[in-house]
Scaffold this motif. Structure first.
Motif, PDB file in Angstrom:
ATOM      1  N   LEU A   1       0.834  -1.209   0.000  1.00 28.83           N
ATOM      2  CA  LEU A   1       0.000   0.000   0.000  1.00 28.83           C
ATOM      3  C   LEU A   1       0.864   1.252   0.000  1.00 28.83           C
ATOM      4  O   LEU A   1       0.574   2.241  -0.695  1.00 28.83           O
ATOM      5  CB  LEU A   1      -0.922  -0.032   1.220  1.00 28.83           C
ATOM      6  N   ALA A   2       1.966   1.217   0.740  1.00 27.22           N
ATOM      7  CA  ALA A   2       2.794   2.410   0.909  1.00 27.22           C
ATOM      8  C   ALA A   2       3.713   2.688  -0.279  1.00 27.22           C
ATOM      9  O   ALA A   2       4.070   3.852  -0.528  1.00 27.22           O
ATOM     10  CB  ALA A   2       3.643   2.267   2.179  1.00 27.22           C
ATOM     11  N   LEU A   3       4.100   1.653  -1.019  1.00 29.37           N
ATOM     12  CA  LEU A   3       5.061   1.859  -2.119  1.00 29.37           C
ATOM     13  C   LEU A   3       4.539   2.822  -3.188  1.00 29.37           C
ATOM     14  O   LEU A   3       5.240   3.779  -3.547  1.00 29.37           O
ATOM     15  CB  LEU A   3       5.440   0.515  -2.741  1.00 29.37           C
ATOM     16  N   PRO A   4       3.324   2.631  -3.742  1.00 19.68           N
ATOM     17  CA  PRO A   4       2.845   3.608  -4.721  1.00 19.68           C
ATOM     18  C   PRO A   4       2.636   4.999  -4.122  1.00 19.68           C
ATOM     19  O   PRO A   4       2.820   6.015  -4.813  1.00 19.68           O
ATOM     20  CB  PRO A   4       1.528   3.006  -5.224  1.00 19.68           C
ATOM     21  N   LEU A   5       2.253   5.055  -2.839  1.00 18.55           N
ATOM     22  CA  LEU A   5       2.117   6.362  -2.193  1.00 18.55           C
ATOM     23  C   LEU A   5       3.468   7.068  -2.108  1.00 18.55           C
ATOM     24  O   LEU A   5       3.551   8.292  -2.309  1.00 18.55           O
ATOM     25  CB  LEU A   5       1.535   6.192  -0.784  1.00 18.55           C
ATOM     26  N   LEU A   6       4.518   6.308  -1.842  1.00 22.81           N
ATOM     27  CA  LEU A   6       5.852   6.894  -1.792  1.00 22.81           C
ATOM     28  C   LEU A   6       6.275   7.401  -3.163  1.00 22.81           C
ATOM     29  O   LEU A   6       6.842   8.504  -3.284  1.00 22.81           O
ATOM     30  CB  LEU A   6       6.863   5.856  -1.287  1.00 22.81           C
ATOM     31  N   VAL A   7       5.987   6.626  -4.205  1.00 24.34           N
ATOM     32  CA  VAL A   7       6.346   7.060  -5.564  1.00 24.34           C
ATOM     33  C   VAL A   7       5.574   8.314  -5.950  1.00 24.34           C
ATOM     34  O   VAL A   7       6.119   9.232  -6.575  1.00 24.34           O
ATOM     35  CB  VAL A   7       6.104   5.919  -6.573  1.00 24.34           C
ATOM     36  N   LEU A   8       4.304   8.363  -5.587  1.00 25.35           N
ATOM     37  CA  LEU A   8       3.522   9.584  -5.847  1.00 25.35           C
ATOM     38  C   LEU A   8       4.143  10.783  -5.139  1.00 25.35           C
ATOM     39  O   LEU A   8       4.215  11.892  -5.699  1.00 25.35           O
ATOM     40  CB  LEU A   8       2.083   9.397  -5.382  1.00 25.35           C
ATOM     41  N   HIS A   9       4.604  10.579  -3.918  1.00 30.06           N
ATOM     42  CA  HIS A   9       5.259  11.667  -3.178  1.00 30.06           C
ATOM     43  C   HIS A   9       6.560  12.086  -3.847  1.00 30.06           C
ATOM     44  O   HIS A   9       6.863  13.285  -3.919  1.00 30.06           O
ATOM     45  CB  HIS A   9       5.524  11.219  -1.741  1.00 30.06           C
ATOM     46  N   LEU A  10       7.306  11.118  -4.356  1.00 33.08           N
ATOM     47  CA  LEU A  10       8.613  11.424  -4.948  1.00 33.08           C
ATOM     48  C   LEU A  10       8.497  12.031  -6.334  1.00 33.08           C
ATOM     49  O   LEU A  10       9.278  12.920  -6.696  1.00 33.08           O
ATOM     50  CB  LEU A  10       9.459  10.149  -5.033  1.00 33.08           C
ATOM     51  N   THR A  11       7.540  11.534  -7.139  1.00 35.04           N
ATOM     52  CA  THR A  11       7.476  11.936  -8.545  1.00 35.04           C
ATOM     53  C   THR A  11       6.222  12.718  -8.916  1.00 35.04           C
ATOM     54  O   THR A  11       6.225  13.439  -9.926  1.00 35.04           O
ATOM     55  CB  THR A  11       7.543  10.693  -9.448  1.00 35.04           C
ATOM     56  N   GLY A  12       5.144  12.543  -8.146  1.00 39.56           N
ATOM     57  CA  GLY A  12       3.883  13.188  -8.496  1.00 39.56           C
ATOM     58  C   GLY A  12       3.213  12.560  -9.698  1.00 39.56           C
ATOM     59  O   GLY A  12       2.258  13.116 -10.240  1.00 39.56           O
ATOM     60  N   SER A  13       3.686  11.377 -10.140  1.00 36.90           N
ATOM     61  CA  SER A  13       3.178  10.749 -11.353  1.00 36.90           C
ATOM     62  C   SER A  13       2.386   9.488 -11.021  1.00 36.90           C
ATOM     63  O   SER A  13       2.970   8.499 -10.552  1.00 36.90           O
ATOM     64  CB  SER A  13       4.340  10.386 -12.283  1.00 36.90           C
ATOM     65  N   PRO A  14       1.069   9.463 -11.292  1.00 39.10           N
ATOM     66  CA  PRO A  14       0.294   8.238 -11.095  1.00 39.10           C
ATOM     67  C   PRO A  14       0.785   7.085 -11.978  1.00 39.10           C
ATOM     68  O   PRO A  14       0.730   5.920 -11.581  1.00 39.10           O
ATOM     69  CB  PRO A  14      -1.134   8.655 -11.470  1.00 39.10           C
ATOM     70  N   ALA A  15       1.255   7.429 -13.192  1.00 41.17           N
ATOM     71  CA  ALA A  15       1.740   6.391 -14.102  1.00 41.17           C
ATOM     72  C   ALA A  15       2.959   5.674 -13.509  1.00 41.17           C
ATOM     73  O   ALA A  15       3.064   4.442 -13.580  1.00 41.17           O
ATOM     74  CB  ALA A  15       2.093   7.001 -15.453  1.00 41.17           C
ATOM     75  N   GLN A  16       3.879   6.439 -12.923  1.00 35.45           N
ATOM     76  CA  GLN A  16       5.054   5.812 -12.319  1.00 35.45           C
ATOM     77  C   GLN A  16       4.687   5.050 -11.052  1.00 35.45           C
ATOM     78  O   GLN A  16       5.303   4.014 -10.738  1.00 35.45           O
ATOM     79  CB  GLN A  16       6.111   6.878 -12.024  1.00 35.45           C
ATOM     80  N   ALA A  17       3.662   5.514 -10.352  1.00 30.61           N
ATOM     81  CA  ALA A  17       3.182   4.767  -9.187  1.00 30.61           C
ATOM     82  C   ALA A  17       2.593   3.428  -9.618  1.00 30.61           C
ATOM     83  O   ALA A  17       2.813   2.395  -8.976  1.00 30.61           O
ATOM     84  CB  ALA A  17       2.134   5.582  -8.426  1.00 30.61           C
ATOM     85  N   GLY A  18       1.860   3.432 -10.732  1.00 27.41           N
ATOM     86  CA  GLY A  18       1.321   2.186 -11.266  1.00 27.41           C
ATOM     87  C   GLY A  18       2.408   1.251 -11.766  1.00 27.41           C
ATOM     88  O   GLY A  18       2.274   0.023 -11.697  1.00 27.41           O
ATOM     89  N   LEU A  19       3.498   1.828 -12.254  1.00 29.93           N
ATOM     90  CA  LEU A  19       4.623   1.020 -12.738  1.00 29.93           C
ATOM     91  C   LEU A  19       5.189   0.141 -11.630  1.00 29.93           C
ATOM     92  O   LEU A  19       5.613  -0.997 -11.882  1.00 29.93           O
ATOM     93  CB  LEU A  19       5.715   1.947 -13.284  1.00 29.93           C
ATOM     94  N   VAL A  20       5.165   0.637 -10.397  1.00 33.16           N
ATOM     95  CA  VAL A  20       5.700  -0.124  -9.268  1.00 33.16           C
ATOM     96  C   VAL A  20       4.910  -1.411  -9.072  1.00 33.16           C
ATOM     97  O   VAL A  20       5.482  -2.505  -8.957  1.00 33.16           O
ATOM     98  CB  VAL A  20       5.657   0.735  -7.984  1.00 33.16           C
ATOM     99  N   GLY A  21       3.572  -1.304  -9.060  1.00 33.08           N
ATOM    100  CA  GLY A  21       2.753  -2.492  -8.880  1.00 33.08           C
ATOM    101  C   GLY A  21       2.882  -3.471 -10.033  1.00 33.08           C
ATOM    102  O   GLY A  21       2.972  -4.691  -9.823  1.00 33.08           O
ATOM    103  N   THR A  22       2.907  -2.963 -11.245  1.00 36.11           N
ATOM    104  CA  THR A  22       3.046  -3.823 -12.415  1.00 36.11           C
ATOM    105  C   THR A  22       4.375  -4.559 -12.405  1.00 36.11           C
ATOM    106  O   THR A  22       4.454  -5.751 -12.726  1.00 36.11           O
ATOM    107  CB  THR A  22       2.921  -2.988 -13.706  1.00 36.11           C
ATOM    108  N   THR A  23       5.444  -3.854 -12.027  1.00 45.10           N
ATOM    109  CA  THR A  23       6.766  -4.473 -11.971  1.00 45.10           C
ATOM    110  C   THR A  23       6.786  -5.642 -10.995  1.00 45.10           C
ATOM    111  O   THR A  23       7.310  -6.721 -11.301  1.00 45.10           O
ATOM    112  CB  THR A  23       7.825  -3.437 -11.558  1.00 45.10           C
ATOM    113  N   GLY A  24       6.185  -5.453  -9.823  1.00 43.89           N
ATOM    114  CA  GLY A  24       6.146  -6.529  -8.832  1.00 43.89           C
ATOM    115  C   GLY A  24       5.411  -7.756  -9.348  1.00 43.89           C
ATOM    116  O   GLY A  24       5.872  -8.893  -9.175  1.00 43.89           O
ATOM    117  N   LEU A  25       4.267  -7.545 -10.015  1.00 49.62           N
ATOM    118  CA  LEU A  25       3.498  -8.672 -10.545  1.00 49.62           C
ATOM    119  C   LEU A  25       4.272  -9.410 -11.631  1.00 49.62           C
ATOM    120  O   LEU A  25       4.275 -10.652 -11.678  1.00 49.62           O
ATOM    121  CB  LEU A  25       2.165  -8.171 -11.105  1.00 49.62           C
TER     122      LEU A  25
END
Length: 441
Positions: free
Chosen positions: A70-94
């Motif tokens: 839950l926290a990983l995409p929130l952290l990416v959003l905080h770091l980059t402000g990009s929902p697409a890059q936040a989604g990339l984190v979940g896709t990469t894990g899968l």
């Protein structure tokens, strides 16, 4: 029950595996089981020190992973402000988990499973400790997050495969399905509790979910170290390469009529469940439903599985595995169709939760049966083949649901998943592999 190692020449003859007599309780009452006395029954799982250590350690580990996910995409959003890059984190894990499934099965069968679990926990402790400290120091970056996600996903795939392969060495054969049911309850319970706790910790301090995850894996490591019983039977030196060894698990699954039929049924069922959950969430958002109610719908899905996991031992006394598969498939097809009638309401989650309710029972009986009929030296590879088939189909589901929702109404899109499950139900009804299990001596 313990099986002797199967010699390598089995690949040429490949005799049909038969379930042991003590698994007949999964298929129906028999004279053998009726003749059992109270003194022959194994002690309760709650008194099984080794299994309880592994189960408790993984409760904490799964909870930590759910918090971090839950926290990983929130952290990416905080770091980059990009929902697409936040989604990339979940896709990469899968994707990493999918890629690692078959190699994980080979490693779980060739290496010492305890040592493999220890290595996985040490890797996860190191990765999430480094990330947590980097967040505290303000040095975290997208690249670092992706490296941690890749390392964590690979370790998760390896650990879970080794754990599934090891269960039959920790519990009596009569208790395999009950042990899997307890693991199902653990999975649903942590998936319900982990995200809210992760969100709360992230609000208190962005590093806390990751440091908490590292701590959970440390406790898992301690639990694994305390297990005294071997997690596999004695091994012979492997005579095949890694690629050929990986194919042995696939050949075993395809060589068993029941497991072969099951792959054809499980894949569309998993795709339908995942696709429906995605479709309901998107439909609710498009209709202007509040975030609270969308979250409530997700909670209803999870509660269906959580309650189903606790009810699994009772349901298995009423429905044996072949009939359970038929009931699950036909009931799911009907319940998804009912959900489609309420496609823009939170009520759509209720029929789907009722379908999810039977899932843990089916998984418990299935993996208990699979663990009993599979030789120990093939456990990891057979489990990895089943996992890969199920999760690959599920990974495609959000894309299919999104495509359907872009070109059709919410109700019509959901009906497609009902038809998909209906095809699986017809396959189960007329499958000779399913019927062969119910008549196996």
């Amino acid at each position: 029950m313990r099986r002797a190692a199967v010699p390598s020449r089995w690949r040429r003859t490949r005799p049909e595996p038969q379930p042991p007599h003590d698994l007949e309780d999964m298929m129906g009452p028999t004279g053998t089981n009726a003749a059992r006395t109270e003194s022959e029954r194994p002690p309760s799982l709650w008194r099984n020190r080794e299994f309880n250590l592994l189960w408790a350690g993984q409760c904490l580990s799964d909870l930590g992973s759910a918090m971090a996910n839950l926290a990983l995409p929130l952290l990416v959003l905080h770091l980059t402000g990009s929902p697409a890059q936040a989604g990339l984190v979940g896709t990469t894990g899968l994707l990493v988990i999918l890629v690692c499934r078959l190699p994980a099965g080979v490693l779980a069968d060739r290496l010492d499973r305890r040592r493999l679990m220890i290595v996985c926990d040490v890797l996860r402790i190191a990765a999430y400790t480094v990330l947590g400290c980097a967040v505290v120091a303000g040095a975290a970056s997208l690249v670092m997050v992706l490296v941690v996600v890749i390392a964590g996903a690979a370790a998760n795939a390896l650990f879970s495969t080794a754990e599934h392969a090891a269960i039959r060495n920790l519990v009596h054969s009569d208790q395999l399905s009950t042990a899997v049911a307890r693991n199902e309850a653990r999975s649903y319970g942590t998936s319900l509790a982990g995200p809210p706790i992760g969100g709360l910790l992230f609000g208190l301090g962005r590093s806390l979910p990751f440091l908490g995850n590292a701590l959970s894996h440390l406790l898992s490591l301690v639990a694994v170290l305390l297990i005294r019983r071997p997690l596999q039977q004695p091994r012979q030196e492997p005579t095949t390469s890694g690629g050929a060894a990986g194919l042995e698990g696939l050949r075993f699954v395809l060589g068993n009529p029941f497991l072969r039929a099951l792959l054809m049924i499980a894949a569309p069922l998993n795709m339908a469940f995942t696709g429906m959950i995605f479709a309901i969430v998107v439909s609710l958002q498009r209709s202007g439903t509040s975030s609270f109610l969308v979250g409530l719908a997700s909670m209803i899905f999870g509660m269906g599985g959580f309650l189903g996991a606790f009810a699994a031992p009772v349901i298995q006394k009423w429905l044996r595995l072949p009939r359970l598969i038929l009931v699950l498939a036909w009931a799911t097809a009907a319940l998804i169709a009912v959900s489609a009638l309420f496609s823009t309401s939170v009520l759509a989650a209720v029929p789907l939760a009722a379908a999810v309710f039977l899932g843990p029972t089916c998984n418990a009986a299935l993996f208990g049966y699979q663990a009993a009929i599979t030789p120990d030296h093939l456990q990891g590879r057979v489990v990895s083949v089943i996992f890969l088939a199920a999760t690959s189909a599920a990974a495609l589901a959000p894309g299919l649901a999104g495509l359907l929702l872009a070109h059709a109404s919410s109700g019509a899109s959901m009906l497609v998943f009902s038809l998909l499950v209906a095809v699986a139900a017809v396959t189960a009804t007329f499958s000779s592999g399913i019927r062969s299990m119910s008549t196996t001596p």
